[in-house]
Design a protein around this motif. Structure first.
Motif, PDB file in Angstrom:
ATOM      1  N   ALA A 191      24.159 -46.606  70.956  1.00 39.11           N
ATOM      2  CA  ALA A 191      22.966 -47.436  71.142  1.00 39.11           C
ATOM      3  C   ALA A 191      21.774 -46.582  71.553  1.00 39.11           C
ATOM      4  N   PHE A 192      22.003 -45.588  72.400  1.00 40.91           N
ATOM      5  CA  PHE A 192      20.947 -44.669  72.843  1.00 40.91           C
ATOM      6  C   PHE A 192      20.385 -43.874  71.668  1.00 40.91           C
ATOM      7  N   ILE A 193      21.261 -43.285  70.865  1.00 46.99           N
ATOM      8  CA  ILE A 193      20.820 -42.468  69.724  1.00 46.99           C
ATOM      9  C   ILE A 193      20.150 -43.335  68.670  1.00 46.99           C
ATOM     10  N   TYR A 194      20.699 -44.516  68.427  1.00 48.06           N
ATOM     11  CA  TYR A 194      20.111 -45.408  67.422  1.00 48.06           C
ATOM     12  C   TYR A 194      18.702 -45.821  67.851  1.00 48.06           C
ATOM     13  N   THR A 195      18.521 -46.070  69.151  1.00 51.71           N
ATOM     14  CA  THR A 195      17.190 -46.443  69.648  1.00 51.71           C
ATOM     15  C   THR A 195      16.218 -45.286  69.476  1.00 51.71           C
ATOM     16  N   LEU A 196      16.683 -44.064  69.716  1.00 53.71           N
ATOM     17  CA  LEU A 196      15.841 -42.882  69.495  1.00 53.71           C
ATOM     18  C   LEU A 196      15.436 -42.743  68.032  1.00 53.71           C
ATOM     19  N   SER A 197      16.232 -43.313  67.131  1.00 55.91           N
ATOM     20  CA  SER A 197      15.973 -43.183  65.692  1.00 55.91           C
ATOM     21  C   SER A 197      14.989 -44.219  65.162  1.00 55.91           C
ATOM     22  N   LEU A 198      14.636 -45.197  65.965  1.00 56.92           N
ATOM     23  CA  LEU A 198      13.712 -46.240  65.523  1.00 56.92           C
ATOM     24  C   LEU A 198      12.316 -45.667  65.269  1.00 56.92           C
ATOM     25  N   ARG A 199      11.646 -46.217  64.275  1.00 57.45           N
ATOM     26  CA  ARG A 199      10.257 -45.841  63.999  1.00 57.45           C
ATOM     27  C   ARG A 199       9.340 -47.058  63.976  1.00 57.45           C
ATOM     28  N   ASP A 200       9.832 -48.167  63.475  1.00 60.01           N
ATOM     29  CA  ASP A 200       9.018 -49.374  63.375  1.00 60.01           C
ATOM     30  C   ASP A 200       9.465 -50.364  64.448  1.00 60.01           C
ATOM     31  N   PHE A 201       8.730 -50.423  65.548  1.00 60.78           N
ATOM     32  CA  PHE A 201       9.133 -51.270  66.663  1.00 60.78           C
ATOM     33  C   PHE A 201       8.778 -52.734  66.434  1.00 60.78           C
ATOM     34  N   GLU A 202       7.938 -53.018  65.453  1.00 64.84           N
ATOM     35  CA  GLU A 202       7.689 -54.413  65.097  1.00 64.84           C
ATOM     36  C   GLU A 202       8.937 -55.031  64.480  1.00 64.84           C
ATOM     37  N   ILE A 203       9.601 -54.258  63.641  1.00 67.53           N
ATOM     38  CA  ILE A 203      10.857 -54.732  63.050  1.00 67.53           C
ATOM     39  C   ILE A 203      11.904 -54.915  64.134  1.00 67.53           C
ATOM     40  N   PHE A 204      11.968 -53.974  65.049  1.00 69.20           N
ATOM     41  CA  PHE A 204      12.926 -54.077  66.154  1.00 69.20           C
ATOM     42  C   PHE A 204      12.675 -55.336  66.976  1.00 69.20           C
ATOM     43  N   LYS A 205      11.417 -55.631  67.264  1.00 73.47           N
ATOM     44  CA  LYS A 205      11.072 -56.823  68.040  1.00 73.47           C
ATOM     45  C   LYS A 205      11.477 -58.092  67.275  1.00 73.47           C
ATOM     46  N   LYS A 206      11.275 -58.121  65.966  1.00 76.04           N
ATOM     47  CA  LYS A 206      11.663 -59.284  65.178  1.00 76.04           C
ATOM     48  C   LYS A 206      13.174 -59.504  65.211  1.00 76.04           C
ATOM     49  N   VAL A 207      13.928 -58.412  65.131  1.00 75.49           N
ATOM     50  CA  VAL A 207      15.391 -58.521  65.205  1.00 75.49           C
ATOM     51  C   VAL A 207      15.817 -58.988  66.590  1.00 75.49           C
ATOM     52  N   MET A 208      15.135 -58.509  67.631  1.00 80.61           N
ATOM     53  CA  MET A 208      15.407 -58.976  68.998  1.00 80.61           C
ATOM     54  C   MET A 208      15.215 -60.483  69.101  1.00 80.61           C
TER      55      MET A 208
END
Length: 394
Positions: free
Chosen positions: A109-126
């Motif tokens: 989970a830590f490494i995958y989070t470091l790999s994120l680039r588009d945090f808007e997409i991450f927020k939508k998935v959240m």
């Protein structure tokens, strides 16, 4: 650098998978009364496999972006783990218990989070994940309140599962009023208050405080009235908290629900649930070996009971690594937290405070940073937003 939205979608789904899968797992275990049974163990195994499959699904995207980080993080983690295994033989039993949650859940989970680039997409998935968690958590709460299932005197697990929708719906509600956000927020908080633990409520309070503090300095004329209304409502609720708790406690008693959290609030006493004993014993142990610490898992060994741990992030760090190394690690994390709260990038600020509420506040009184996936997601965000993005405060 061009963002690959498909990869960010996969990575975001993998990061949030454990929230959904574990909530559904808990729903099945409680509804069908499977805890402690062979069938329950089977459900837990299937849950782990499902989370693992979703991590594997996003692994090629992560390796494409962060192969060096993946190797580096695991190299350092394995090195530290082996040092602990070598120098702290008394902790072997507890170190073995940490292998899967640390290496199989938290570090990915830590490494995958470091790999994120588009945090808007991450927020939508959240947000989408919060709807799924809300559905199963609220349904389970209704089933328990109606007397068709039981989760014991209280359920810490359910309260922390419902913390995700509670914070995200409150975040939406504070930004812009909607009946849906209000209703879902109230239901989430009700489930936490009626059936869960006080720790989740503290997380919500801290999140609201951090959200409102920042909004005070961002007020536009169009939002002055709304934000003032929110503040007045919160003040009114705080002034009438005893009456509200008494009324809610009486209602729950009619359905044979004895809310542990409400009872403790109404008692007017600070109830540490045995944490004072834990803190005292761990502090004594650290004083006998302040420089090297007692190693990973030592808090479990010292407390000497199943499921025991330090119940405090700072104390656990010092127990694990000693005053010097543990203190340095604490200062680094606090620096990243403070720096993230001082940023002028509002999107980053609001994302970080959501995860402070989800992954850090509760560590002051519960859980263990070693095995808490939410903490590692927060840590990944702090490093990504503060260091890798080269964000400046001005």
């Amino acid at each position: 650098m061009v963002k690959n939205k498909s990869d960010d979608q996969k990575i975001s789904i993998a990061i949030m998978a454990s929230f959904i899968v574990l909530t559904i797992q808990y729903f099945l275990l409680i509804y069908f009364n499977l805890i402690g049974t062979a069938a329950g163990s089977g459900v837990q195994l299937i849950s782990k496999v499902l989370v693992g499959v979703l991590f594997l699904y996003a692994l090629p995207a992560v390796l494409k972006r962060s192969l060096g980080k993946f190797i580096g993080v695991y190299f350092v983690a394995i090195f530290i783990f082996l040092l602990n295994y070598l120098f702290f033989p008394l902790n072997h039993f507890y170190l073995k218990q940490l292998i899967f949650p640390l290496f199989g859940m938290c570090l990915p989970a830590f490494i995958y989070t470091l790999s994120l680039r588009d945090f808007e997409i991450f927020k939508k998935v959240m947000i989408k994940s919060s709807y799924i968690v809300f559905f199963f958590g609220a349904l389970l709460g209704l089933i328990i309140v109606s007397g068709n299932a039981t989760a014991g005197s209280y359920s810490m697990a359910l309260s922390y599962y419902m913390l995700l929708p509670a914070i995200l719906f409150l975040d939406s509600l504070i930004d812009k009023y909607s009946n849906k956000a209000l209703l879902f927020s109230l239901i989430s908080i009700f489930v936490i208050l009626a059936l869960g633990s006080r720790g989740a409520l503290l997380c919500i309070v801290v999140f609201i405080a951090l959200k409102m503090i920042r909004l005070i300095f961002q007020l536009s004329y169009s939002k002055v009235f709304y934000n003032l209304l929110v503040v007045v409502s919160l003040v009114f609720l705080s002034l009438n908290l005893d009456k509200l708790f008494n009324m809610l406690y009486e209602i729950l008693n009619k359905y044979d629900i004895n809310s542990r959290s409400i009872k403790l609030f109404l008692s007017g006493e600070v109830h540490l649930s045995g944490r004072d004993y834990i803190y005292e014993n761990l502090i004594k142990a650290v004083m006998n070996n302040p420089f090297l610490g007692l190693g990973l898992g030592a808090d479990r060994r010292i407390i000497g009971k199943e499921g025991g741990y330090a119940h405090n992030f700072f104390l656990e760090m010092v127990v694990n690594f000693g005053v010097i190394a543990g203190g340095i690690a604490i200062l680094i994390i606090l620096f990243l937290l403070v720096r993230s709260l001082l940023t002028k990038n509002l999107n980053n600020y609001f994302l970080i405070i959501i995860w402070i509420g989800l992954g850090f506040v509760h560590l002051m009184i519960s859980s263990s940073y070693i095995t808490d996936i939410k903490f590692w997601i927060l840590l990944g965000l702090l490093i990504k937003l503060n260091l890798e993005n080269g964000e400046r405060l001005t």
